[in-house]
Enzyme design. Structure first.
Site, PDB file in Angstrom:
ATOM      1  N   LYS A 148      -0.680   7.962  13.013  1.00  0.00           N
ATOM      2  CA  LYS A 148      -1.608   7.941  11.879  1.00  0.00           C
ATOM      3  C   LYS A 148      -3.048   8.098  12.380  1.00  0.00           C
ATOM      4  O   LYS A 148      -3.854   8.807  11.779  1.00  0.00           O
ATOM      5  CB  LYS A 148      -1.433   6.636  11.082  1.00  0.00           C
ATOM      6  CG  LYS A 148      -0.158   6.656  10.259  1.00  0.00           C
ATOM      7  CD  LYS A 148       0.237   5.317   9.679  1.00  0.00           C
ATOM      8  CE  LYS A 148       1.618   5.437   9.041  1.00  0.00           C
ATOM      9  NZ  LYS A 148       2.176   4.183   8.567  1.00  0.00           N
ATOM     10  N   GLN A 190       0.747  -1.914   8.424  1.00  0.00           N
ATOM     11  CA  GLN A 190       2.019  -1.370   8.908  1.00  0.00           C
ATOM     12  C   GLN A 190       3.143  -2.394   8.735  1.00  0.00           C
ATOM     13  O   GLN A 190       3.025  -3.533   9.185  1.00  0.00           O
ATOM     14  CB  GLN A 190       1.860  -0.972  10.392  1.00  0.00           C
ATOM     15  CG  GLN A 190       3.044  -0.240  10.970  1.00  0.00           C
ATOM     16  CD  GLN A 190       3.290   1.123  10.307  1.00  0.00           C
ATOM     17  OE1 GLN A 190       2.384   1.914  10.111  1.00  0.00           O
ATOM     18  NE2 GLN A 190       4.533   1.380   9.951  1.00  0.00           N
ATOM     19  N   ASP A 245      -1.107   3.452   0.618  1.00  0.00           N
ATOM     20  CA  ASP A 245       0.346   3.495   0.825  1.00  0.00           C
ATOM     21  C   ASP A 245       1.079   3.517  -0.524  1.00  0.00           C
ATOM     22  O   ASP A 245       2.263   3.824  -0.582  1.00  0.00           O
ATOM     23  CB  ASP A 245       0.805   2.251   1.601  1.00  0.00           C
ATOM     24  CG  ASP A 245       1.186   2.580   3.037  1.00  0.00           C
ATOM     25  OD1 ASP A 245       1.418   3.772   3.331  1.00  0.00           O
ATOM     26  OD2 ASP A 245       1.278   1.644   3.849  1.00  0.00           O
TER      27      ASP A 245
END
Ligand code: NDP
Length: 282
Positions: free
Chosen positions: A53, A97, A120
């Protein structure tokens, strides 16, 4: 028939170039988009995802801020950091994460991220908006699947899409996104009866199970489009999807490989969501 292989890596590169161009050509004096990435503990898979990322951010011109916290970080400490980032005007997107260590409640953490920065697309506000068909940050993996199909000019409207898997991050949002594109959607899971017959009805099959080579050629209708979301690491170290690629590609009209299919698209959609968050603030 030999299926067309949908090259997610190539599509991703094209889309990332477009994102990079938009950022490069921003108004003078305007700061670049900022993405905060939080990682807790030392899960090796999470570390790889976070590094990928960060690399994608660099390639697009997005400023990434990494917060690598120790395994012993408390839930309260993590929530305080998220609160700080929610108020940080340099940060457009926040992602934490997953998975988190067991002593931290993932739902509480997801709920704490401001919906405007939830790139997200996991927060209840974004999930609700997705359900209602309102503008929202859609979860990156299923959004990447739809983007890939559109990029390849694969017709979705009126097609029967069979999704295997009903997780909150892939299966369920994939169903909502495909419905929005006017597909007729069937969602299968571990309690589904006659799975083979169900999957065989699909004009488009999306496999998000987490079991290597689970979808076999006898489950696929001739000419179907097969999207493999699965990422399974075999004992040999090889990474493979949920679909028996070799056999299914003899039956399908188009298929995504693993690696090089949905995976790169997921990160690309994260970049696009961060860009959208920044565009709303700037
Ligand atoms: P989950 O484990 O959360 O969900 C798996 C789903 O598969 C569940 O709904 C489960 O059913 C269903 N399932 C399991 N066994 C069977 C079976 N025998 N028959 C039918 N359905 C079954 O996984 P995720 O959705 O998080 O991920 C799925 C896969 O996608 C994994 O390999 C993951 O690594 C990968 N992934 C890839 C991403 C990418 O960027 N390419 C991003 C995210 C995930 P039930 O609900 O009944 O238990």
């Amino acid at each position: 028939m030999f299926a067309k292989i949908i090259d997610g890596k190539k599509i991703s590169e094209e889309l990332r170039l477009e994102t990079a161009k938009k950022i490069k050509n921003r108004k003078e004096g305007l700061r670049a988009p900022g993405l905060a990435v939080i990682i807790v503990g030392d899960n090796p898979a999470s570390r790889i995802y976070v590094n990928n990322k960060k690399k994608a951010c660099e390639a697009c011109g997005i400023t990434s801020y990494e917060y690598a916290l120790s395994e012993s970080t408390t839930e309260q400490e993590l929530l305080s950091l998220i609160n700080e980032l929610n108020n940080n005007t340099e940060v457009d997107g926040i992602l934490c994460q997953l998975p988190l260590p067991c002593h931290i409640d993932e739902n509480k953490v997801i709920d704490a991220i401001s919906p405007e920065k939830d790139v997200d697309g996991f927060s209840p506000v974004n999930t609700g908006n997705l359900l209602a068909g309102k503008p929202c940050f859609a979860p990156c993996t299923p959004a990447g699947v739809v983007e890939m199909l559109k990029h390849e000019s694969i017709e979705i409207s009126g097609k029967h899409c069979v999704i295997v898997g009903r997780s909150n991050i892939v299966g369920k949002p994939a169903a909502l996104l495909m419905l929005q594109e006017n597909a007729t959607v069937t969602v299968c899971h571990s309690r589904t009866k006659n799975l083979k017959d169900m999957v065989k009805q699909g004009d488009i099959v999306i496999a998000a199970i987490g079991k290597a080579n689970f979808i076999t050629a006898d489950m696929i209708k001739e000419g179907a489009v097969v999207v493999d979301v699965g990422i399974n690491r075999l004992e040999s170290g090889k990474v493979t999807g949920d679909v028996d690629f070799e056999e299914v590609s003899k039956i399908a009209s188009a298929i995504t490989p693993v690696p090089g299919g949905v995976g790169p698209m997921t990160i690309t959609m994260l970049m696009q969501n961060t860009l959208s968050a920044w565009e709303r603030f700037s």
